[in-house]
Design a protein around this motif. Structure first.
Motif, PDB file in Angstrom:
ATOM      1  N   VAL A 125      32.971  60.506  40.102  1.00 50.40           N
ATOM      2  CA  VAL A 125      32.126  61.220  41.077  1.00 50.40           C
ATOM      3  C   VAL A 125      30.669  61.156  40.613  1.00 50.40           C
ATOM      4  O   VAL A 125      29.762  60.869  41.406  1.00 50.40           O
ATOM      5  CB  VAL A 125      32.590  62.682  41.219  1.00 50.40           C
ATOM      6  CG1 VAL A 125      31.629  63.483  42.082  1.00 50.40           C
ATOM      7  CG2 VAL A 125      33.989  62.733  41.832  1.00 50.40           C
ATOM      8  N   LEU A 126      30.458  61.409  39.339  1.00 54.34           N
ATOM      9  CA  LEU A 126      29.095  61.346  38.802  1.00 54.34           C
ATOM     10  C   LEU A 126      28.539  59.922  38.884  1.00 54.34           C
ATOM     11  O   LEU A 126      27.351  59.717  39.149  1.00 54.34           O
ATOM     12  CB  LEU A 126      29.077  61.832  37.345  1.00 54.34           C
ATOM     13  CG  LEU A 126      29.432  63.300  37.134  1.00 54.34           C
ATOM     14  CD1 LEU A 126      29.484  63.633  35.653  1.00 54.34           C
ATOM     15  CD2 LEU A 126      28.422  64.193  37.844  1.00 54.34           C
ATOM     16  N   ASP A 127      29.407  58.940  38.659  1.00 52.30           N
ATOM     17  CA  ASP A 127      28.983  57.545  38.740  1.00 52.30           C
ATOM     18  C   ASP A 127      28.560  57.194  40.169  1.00 52.30           C
ATOM     19  O   ASP A 127      27.536  56.536  40.381  1.00 52.30           O
ATOM     20  CB  ASP A 127      30.127  56.636  38.281  1.00 52.30           C
ATOM     21  CG  ASP A 127      29.664  55.214  38.020  1.00 52.30           C
ATOM     22  OD1 ASP A 127      28.721  55.047  37.218  1.00 52.30           O
ATOM     23  OD2 ASP A 127      30.221  54.281  38.612  1.00 52.30           O
ATOM     24  N   ALA A 128      29.361  57.647  41.147  1.00 51.32           N
ATOM     25  CA  ALA A 128      29.018  57.394  42.553  1.00 51.32           C
ATOM     26  C   ALA A 128      27.679  58.056  42.891  1.00 51.32           C
ATOM     27  O   ALA A 128      26.849  57.487  43.605  1.00 51.32           O
ATOM     28  CB  ALA A 128      30.125  57.918  43.466  1.00 51.32           C
ATOM     29  N   TRP A 129      27.467  59.235  42.355  1.00 54.56           N
ATOM     30  CA  TRP A 129      26.206  59.960  42.579  1.00 54.56           C
ATOM     31  C   TRP A 129      25.033  59.169  41.996  1.00 54.56           C
ATOM     32  O   TRP A 129      23.972  59.046  42.623  1.00 54.56           O
ATOM     33  CB  TRP A 129      26.324  61.351  41.943  1.00 54.56           C
ATOM     34  CG  TRP A 129      25.074  62.174  41.958  1.00 54.56           C
ATOM     35  CD1 TRP A 129      24.363  62.611  40.892  1.00 54.56           C
ATOM     36  CD2 TRP A 129      24.393  62.701  43.115  1.00 54.56           C
ATOM     37  NE1 TRP A 129      23.287  63.350  41.293  1.00 54.56           N
ATOM     38  CE2 TRP A 129      23.279  63.433  42.656  1.00 54.56           C
ATOM     39  CE3 TRP A 129      24.617  62.613  44.488  1.00 54.56           C
ATOM     40  CZ2 TRP A 129      22.386  64.074  43.516  1.00 54.56           C
ATOM     41  CZ3 TRP A 129      23.730  63.253  45.351  1.00 54.56           C
ATOM     42  CH2 TRP A 129      22.649  63.976  44.864  1.00 54.56           C
ATOM     43  N   ASP A 130      25.220  58.621  40.805  1.00 51.67           N
ATOM     44  CA  ASP A 130      24.167  57.815  40.178  1.00 51.67           C
ATOM     45  C   ASP A 130      23.887  56.552  40.995  1.00 51.67           C
ATOM     46  O   ASP A 130      22.742  56.126  41.133  1.00 51.67           O
ATOM     47  CB  ASP A 130      24.575  57.416  38.757  1.00 51.67           C
ATOM     48  CG  ASP A 130      24.280  58.516  37.752  1.00 51.67           C
ATOM     49  OD1 ASP A 130      23.512  59.435  38.097  1.00 51.67           O
ATOM     50  OD2 ASP A 130      24.819  58.462  36.638  1.00 51.67           O
ATOM     51  N   ILE A 131      24.941  55.937  41.517  1.00 52.12           N
ATOM     52  CA  ILE A 131      24.764  54.704  42.299  1.00 52.12           C
ATOM     53  C   ILE A 131      23.979  54.993  43.573  1.00 52.12           C
ATOM     54  O   ILE A 131      23.040  54.279  43.926  1.00 52.12           O
ATOM     55  CB  ILE A 131      26.139  54.081  42.638  1.00 52.12           C
ATOM     56  CG1 ILE A 131      26.789  53.528  41.364  1.00 52.12           C
ATOM     57  CG2 ILE A 131      25.984  52.964  43.663  1.00 52.12           C
ATOM     58  CD1 ILE A 131      28.215  53.080  41.553  1.00 52.12           C
ATOM     59  N   ARG A 133      21.951  57.317  44.135  1.00 49.15           N
ATOM     60  CA  ARG A 133      20.567  57.699  43.849  1.00 49.15           C
ATOM     61  C   ARG A 133      19.748  56.534  43.294  1.00 49.15           C
ATOM     62  O   ARG A 133      18.558  56.681  43.040  1.00 49.15           O
ATOM     63  CB  ARG A 133      20.541  58.840  42.820  1.00 49.15           C
ATOM     64  CG  ARG A 133      20.947  60.184  43.391  1.00 49.15           C
ATOM     65  CD  ARG A 133      21.129  61.206  42.294  1.00 49.15           C
ATOM     66  NE  ARG A 133      19.882  61.472  41.603  1.00 49.15           N
ATOM     67  CZ  ARG A 133      19.797  61.752  40.302  1.00 49.15           C
ATOM     68  NH1 ARG A 133      20.873  61.790  39.561  1.00 49.15           N
ATOM     69  NH2 ARG A 133      18.645  61.999  39.743  1.00 49.15           N
ATOM     70  N   GLY A 134      20.387  55.409  43.073  1.00 54.11           N
ATOM     71  CA  GLY A 134      19.676  54.251  42.549  1.00 54.11           C
ATOM     72  C   GLY A 134      19.488  54.261  41.049  1.00 54.11           C
ATOM     73  O   GLY A 134      18.688  53.510  40.504  1.00 54.11           O
ATOM     74  N   LYS A 135      20.230  55.112  40.347  1.00 56.10           N
ATOM     75  CA  LYS A 135      20.126  55.161  38.884  1.00 56.10           C
ATOM     76  C   LYS A 135      21.024  54.118  38.223  1.00 56.10           C
ATOM     77  O   LYS A 135      20.833  53.782  37.062  1.00 56.10           O
ATOM     78  CB  LYS A 135      20.540  56.550  38.369  1.00 56.10           C
ATOM     79  CG  LYS A 135      19.653  57.662  38.858  1.00 56.10           C
ATOM     80  CD  LYS A 135      18.725  58.119  37.780  1.00 56.10           C
ATOM     81  CE  LYS A 135      17.824  59.237  38.266  1.00 56.10           C
ATOM     82  NZ  LYS A 135      16.836  59.621  37.268  1.00 56.10           N
ATOM     83  N   LYS A 136      22.033  53.678  38.948  1.00 60.81           N
ATOM     84  CA  LYS A 136      22.945  52.669  38.411  1.00 60.81           C
ATOM     85  C   LYS A 136      23.190  51.620  39.472  1.00 60.81           C
ATOM     86  O   LYS A 136      22.980  51.852  40.651  1.00 60.81           O
ATOM     87  CB  LYS A 136      24.280  53.311  37.995  1.00 60.81           C
ATOM     88  CG  LYS A 136      24.237  53.970  36.648  1.00 60.81           C
ATOM     89  CD  LYS A 136      25.586  54.515  36.283  1.00 60.81           C
ATOM     90  CE  LYS A 136      26.457  53.463  35.643  1.00 60.81           C
ATOM     91  NZ  LYS A 136      27.734  54.038  35.185  1.00 60.81           N
ATOM     92  N   GLU A 137      23.700  50.489  38.999  1.00 59.18           N
ATOM     93  CA  GLU A 137      23.966  49.386  39.908  1.00 59.18           C
ATOM     94  C   GLU A 137      25.270  49.582  40.655  1.00 59.18           C
ATOM     95  O   GLU A 137      26.237  50.050  40.081  1.00 59.18           O
ATOM     96  CB  GLU A 137      24.044  48.091  39.097  1.00 59.18           C
ATOM     97  CG  GLU A 137      23.794  46.850  39.898  1.00 59.18           C
ATOM     98  CD  GLU A 137      23.779  45.638  38.991  1.00 59.18           C
ATOM     99  OE1 GLU A 137      24.400  44.641  39.337  1.00 59.18           O
ATOM    100  OE2 GLU A 137      23.149  45.716  37.930  1.00 59.18           O
TER     101      GLU A 137
END
Lengths: 137, 64
Positions: A125-131, A133-137
């Motif tokens: 869930v946190l990873d999807a949130w980062d994606i 938001r443009g913080k991760k690929e």
């Protein structure tokens, strides 16, 4: 005199298309679905398989699907962790009335697999949130 | 037939794969991180087991 070490700032990543709330809601509902929604098909499916495998092994071993128990504060924490797996938790608990086998030899191992599945999905869930938001690929 | 060791390896495999996919994108880096995590967990488990060897053990528990 030593030369200054280069420490380049992380390159910004293009924001993924999609509604942030929808991505989080889907990621919480079914493991990997948030990534699939954000067009990370392969990763989403791989995560789904890994988490379902962890759940299946935990159930086969008769592990504990944590639920709140009065007088045991840590059970609330464990329940929050296990519920991270989303819909499968409620299917197991209410539709299939899964309760584990406390006398079984695989109980502790199974509990670890079931809890890990939930915790892994919280990270997704946190990873999807980062994606989104443009913080991760 | 399942054993304590097999379950530990299975657990390490699942968790290592998960974090590899979560944290790395390039194949070469994925392989490197996977090996580090997997061997670290299995090796660490064996090391702890070895350190616990002198302690008395209880009756063996069957694994289904």
């Amino acid at each position: 005199m030593a030369e200054p070490v280069e420490n380049p700032a992380p390159q910004p990543v293009a924001r993924a298309e999609g509604n942030p709330l929808a991505a989080i809601a889907l990621a919480l509902l079914v493991p990997g679905l948030g990534h699939v929604y954000l067009k990370r098909w392969q990763r989403g499916l791989a995560f789904l398989l890994l988490i379902l495998a962890s759940l299946a092994i935990g159930c086969m071993l008769g592990g504990n699907l944590y639920r709140p128990e009065g007088g045991q504060p840590l059970s609330y924490l464990a329940t929050a962790g296990a519920m991270g797996v989303g819909l499968p938790y409620f299917i197991l608990r209410y539709a299939l009335e899964y309760s584990g086998d406390v006398m079984g030899a695989g109980y502790e191992y199974g509990s670890a697999f079931l809890l890990t599945a939930g915790l892994m999905n919280w990270l997704l869930v946190l990873d999807a949130w980062d994606i989104v938001r443009g913080k991760k690929e | 037939m399942l054993s304590h060791f097999l379950l530990m390896v299975l657990y390490a495999l699942l968790v290592s794969l998960f974090f590899t996919l979560l944290w790395r994108r390039e194949r070469k880096e994925q392989v490197k991180l996977f090996l580090q995590l997997f061997l670290g967990m299995v090796g660490g488990g064996l090391l702890v087991a070895w350190l616990m060897y002198p302690f008395p053990s209880g009756p063996p528990a069957p694994i289904p």
